[in-house]
Design an enzyme around this catalytic site. Sequence first.
Site, PDB file in Angstrom:
ATOM      1  N   CYS A 134      29.054  40.078  38.505  1.00 12.65           N
ATOM      2  CA  CYS A 134      30.415  40.481  38.874  1.00 12.65           C
ATOM      3  C   CYS A 134      31.335  39.276  38.793  1.00 12.65           C
ATOM      4  O   CYS A 134      32.525  39.404  38.586  1.00 12.65           O
ATOM      5  CB  CYS A 134      30.425  41.074  40.261  1.00 12.65           C
ATOM      6  SG  CYS A 134      29.657  39.995  41.456  1.00 12.65           S
ATOM      7  N   GLU A 141      31.740  46.143  47.784  1.00  9.51           N
ATOM      8  CA  GLU A 141      31.935  44.984  46.913  1.00  9.51           C
ATOM      9  C   GLU A 141      31.843  45.509  45.490  1.00  9.51           C
ATOM     10  O   GLU A 141      30.818  46.074  45.096  1.00  9.51           O
ATOM     11  CB  GLU A 141      30.892  43.930  47.232  1.00  9.51           C
ATOM     12  CG  GLU A 141      31.014  43.512  48.703  1.00  9.51           C
ATOM     13  CD  GLU A 141      29.913  42.605  49.203  1.00  9.51           C
ATOM     14  OE1 GLU A 141      29.635  41.637  48.498  1.00  9.51           O
ATOM     15  OE2 GLU A 141      29.351  42.866  50.270  1.00  9.51           O
TER      16      GLU A 141
HETATM   17  P1  NAP Z   1      27.015  51.336  39.855  1.00  7.53           P
HETATM   18  O1  NAP Z   1      26.776  52.132  38.664  1.00  7.53           O
HETATM   19  O2  NAP Z   1      28.279  51.552  40.609  1.00  7.53           O
HETATM   20  O3  NAP Z   1      25.745  51.561  40.811  1.00  7.53           O
HETATM   21  C1  NAP Z   1      25.625  50.858  42.039  1.00  7.53           C
HETATM   22  C2  NAP Z   1      24.754  51.659  42.968  1.00  7.53           C
HETATM   23  O4  NAP Z   1      25.421  52.869  43.313  1.00  7.53           O
HETATM   24  C3  NAP Z   1      23.412  52.074  42.360  1.00  7.53           C
HETATM   25  O5  NAP Z   1      22.419  51.984  43.348  1.00  7.53           O
HETATM   26  C4  NAP Z   1      23.672  53.515  41.966  1.00  7.53           C
HETATM   27  O6  NAP Z   1      22.507  54.300  41.899  1.00  7.53           O
HETATM   28  C5  NAP Z   1      24.545  53.962  43.115  1.00  7.53           C
HETATM   29  N1  NAP Z   1      25.317  55.173  42.865  1.00  7.53           N
HETATM   30  C6  NAP Z   1      25.642  55.755  41.686  1.00  7.53           C
HETATM   31  N2  NAP Z   1      26.372  56.869  41.903  1.00  7.53           N
HETATM   32  C7  NAP Z   1      26.505  57.002  43.236  1.00  7.53           C
HETATM   33  C8  NAP Z   1      27.156  57.934  44.080  1.00  7.53           C
HETATM   34  N3  NAP Z   1      27.836  58.985  43.606  1.00  7.53           N
HETATM   35  N4  NAP Z   1      27.090  57.756  45.412  1.00  7.53           N
HETATM   36  C9  NAP Z   1      26.429  56.703  45.931  1.00  7.53           C
HETATM   37  N5  NAP Z   1      25.790  55.787  45.185  1.00  7.53           N
HETATM   38  C10 NAP Z   1      25.832  55.925  43.852  1.00  7.53           C
HETATM   39  O7  NAP Z   1      26.978  49.762  39.532  1.00  7.53           O
HETATM   40  P2  NAP Z   1      25.862  48.965  38.766  1.00  7.53           P
HETATM   41  O8  NAP Z   1      25.960  49.281  37.316  1.00  7.53           O
HETATM   42  O9  NAP Z   1      24.562  49.113  39.445  1.00  7.53           O
HETATM   43  O10 NAP Z   1      26.319  47.463  39.018  1.00  7.53           O
HETATM   44  C11 NAP Z   1      27.281  46.831  38.247  1.00  7.53           C
HETATM   45  C12 NAP Z   1      28.610  46.818  38.979  1.00  7.53           C
HETATM   46  O11 NAP Z   1      28.452  46.159  40.246  1.00  7.53           O
HETATM   47  C13 NAP Z   1      29.676  46.010  38.258  1.00  7.53           C
HETATM   48  O12 NAP Z   1      30.887  46.699  38.334  1.00  7.53           O
HETATM   49  C14 NAP Z   1      29.739  44.701  39.051  1.00  7.53           C
HETATM   50  O13 NAP Z   1      30.961  44.030  38.944  1.00  7.53           O
HETATM   51  C15 NAP Z   1      29.482  45.205  40.432  1.00  7.53           C
HETATM   52  N6  NAP Z   1      29.002  44.142  41.315  1.00  7.53           N
HETATM   53  C16 NAP Z   1      29.847  43.656  42.253  1.00  7.53           C
HETATM   54  C17 NAP Z   1      29.443  42.622  43.083  1.00  7.53           C
HETATM   55  C18 NAP Z   1      30.360  42.053  44.127  1.00  7.53           C
HETATM   56  O14 NAP Z   1      29.896  41.291  44.967  1.00  7.53           O
HETATM   57  N7  NAP Z   1      31.634  42.378  44.131  1.00  7.53           N
HETATM   58  C19 NAP Z   1      28.153  42.093  42.947  1.00  7.53           C
HETATM   59  C20 NAP Z   1      27.311  42.637  41.973  1.00  7.53           C
HETATM   60  C21 NAP Z   1      27.742  43.664  41.162  1.00  7.53           C
HETATM   61  P3  NAP Z   1      21.865  54.679  40.466  1.00  7.53           P
HETATM   62  O15 NAP Z   1      21.399  53.382  39.891  1.00  7.53           O
HETATM   63  O16 NAP Z   1      20.765  55.595  40.837  1.00  7.53           O
HETATM   64  O17 NAP Z   1      22.945  55.325  39.668  1.00  7.53           O
END
Ligand code: NAP
Length: 523
Positions: free
Chosen positions: A327, A293
């Site tokens: 999001c 997601e």
């Molecule tokens: P993110 O930077 O993509 O991080 C999400 C998760 O992925 C974190 O736990 C992060 O850990 C981990 N991660 C980072 N690099 C990784 C890798 N190489 N392999 C596996 N996992 C990894 O996103 P965010 O800043 O936390 O969240 C914001 C984003 O989420 C926005 O784009 C938003 O639109 C999206 N979102 C989507 C939904 C939906 O339902 N579609 C809902 C909520 C949020 P670390 O924190 O340790 O880097």
Amino acid sequence: MEWMATATLSEFRNEPCADFSVPVNRQAMEAVLQKVRSQFGHEYQLRIAGDWIATGDKLISVNPSNPQEIVGLHHKATPELANRAVESAYAAFPQWSRTPAGERVRLVLEAARILRARKLEFDAWLVYEAGKTWVEAEADVAEAIDFCEYYAREMVRLSAPQPVVQLPGEHDEMIYIPLGVGVVIPPWNFPLAILAGMAAATLVTGNTAVIKPSSETPTVAAKFAEVLLDAGFPESCFTLLTGSGSAVGDVLVEHPKTRFIAFTGSRDVGLRINELAARHRPGQIWIKRVIAEMGGKDAIVVDANADVDKAVDGVLASAFGYQGQKCSACSRAIVDGKVYDQFVEKLSAKAKNIKVGPSDDPSNYMGPVISAGAQKTILQYIETGKREGRLAAGGDAAPEGGYFIPPTIIADVEPSARIFQEEIFGPVLAVTKARDFEHALALANDSQYGLTGAVFSNDPEHLRQAKESFHVGNLYFNRKCTGAMVGAHPFGGFNMSGTDSKAGGPDYLLLFLQAKSVAAKVG
Ligand code: NAP
């Protein structure tokens, strides 16, 4: 039939949110905020199956309203520990997967009960660690409870006999069985609800879980792990692997014993996970499943005949609630030229009155953004926006001390602009003028994403047109585009917003299961 033991569950109902304008609720929350504050700076070890592990390398989680304050210190996982986490989850799978579904349902319901009992405490952790206002924090906890309650009922349904045709001379069955080790990777913006939802779905279906929380909100995750243990989940069926995604994410995703990844986060990390998971590794005997997601660039269309005041309020709430860090947040308002000037004027006037400041003060409508890094990126986008359009509100100084950004509106934005196309994930709204309703819909669809959208219109034919062609997973009419409710609004988007899954809907648990057909000759 063990499923029958839980078949008498009451109908699902969304958890109500506390009204903090009621003095007794307000006083209770103030007391809990103080209590939680007294636990700041506590150190948390990571936990693989039943073992608590201190690595010495610590993640420092701060209060974004006042980054001088350390909310929690968390030991970071290493790639070796990530390997160990998957191995131990794999070893625990045979036993957990054979635990009767009724027992797994009971445990998830118990987790919901504990969350309900500790609701204000979780609210307070969300206020301090994620920068949520009281109201936003309460909604996050209520959604976490809803996910547990809803998926428990869904598991009862899916563990009951499934309707298959009975051939003469046979007893025919189809049963749902779990997949294996699930790697659960949530974001920080719903640090409880999304984590709890993906973890509950993984566990209630009989999979074991390696939970890798966001580095921005590890304390909320550690508190949720406490809830799972208090509920009675066996220690071996899940791991809480705190640590940096860039350091351990690839190891978890690539491990040959990982069976699926449930991810919520940004487009780029989601695409990377999808690509790495698709590659076959030595010793791997399945095709990994990815439930991703991802991001959004959500639009609200305002029609010529819309009630402009209602549209202004809907856009404000969608664009600036939780500082635009949802999001589902509205980041593009696309307005028919006939009401455009009136809309921009009213919207900007209201945005300028929004109070921004520390999220533990309930008089603030907006708190801080999550981190210094996020603040810097968002401010850069605002500078880009000033070149790409006309600054109608915000873009100026915010209160000092925390990662604050005022609600910012950039009007007269062209669809080719970066701020029209790229996810900013902060309180920045682009407003664009449309020639007519058809043009507005075309502009709304001019995006790589397709998560949420809304239309304000009093024309039934226009609403019909939008239902048919506004290509988003969650479409709303004459209301805000945030605030999806579990059960009523199954949530998830199209295109680059993810793998088209629907959290909180009747299809969701099937993503965590596989179906087995059993046919027995009789007579
Ligand atoms: P993110 O930077 O993509 O991080 C999400 C998760 O992925 C974190 O736990 C992060 O850990 C981990 N991660 C980072 N690099 C990784 C890798 N190489 N392999 C596996 N996992 C990894 O996103 P965010 O800043 O936390 O969240 C914001 C984003 O989420 C926005 O784009 C938003 O639109 C999206 N979102 C989507 C939904 C939906 O339902 N579609 C809902 C909520 C949020 P670390 O924190 O340790 O880097």
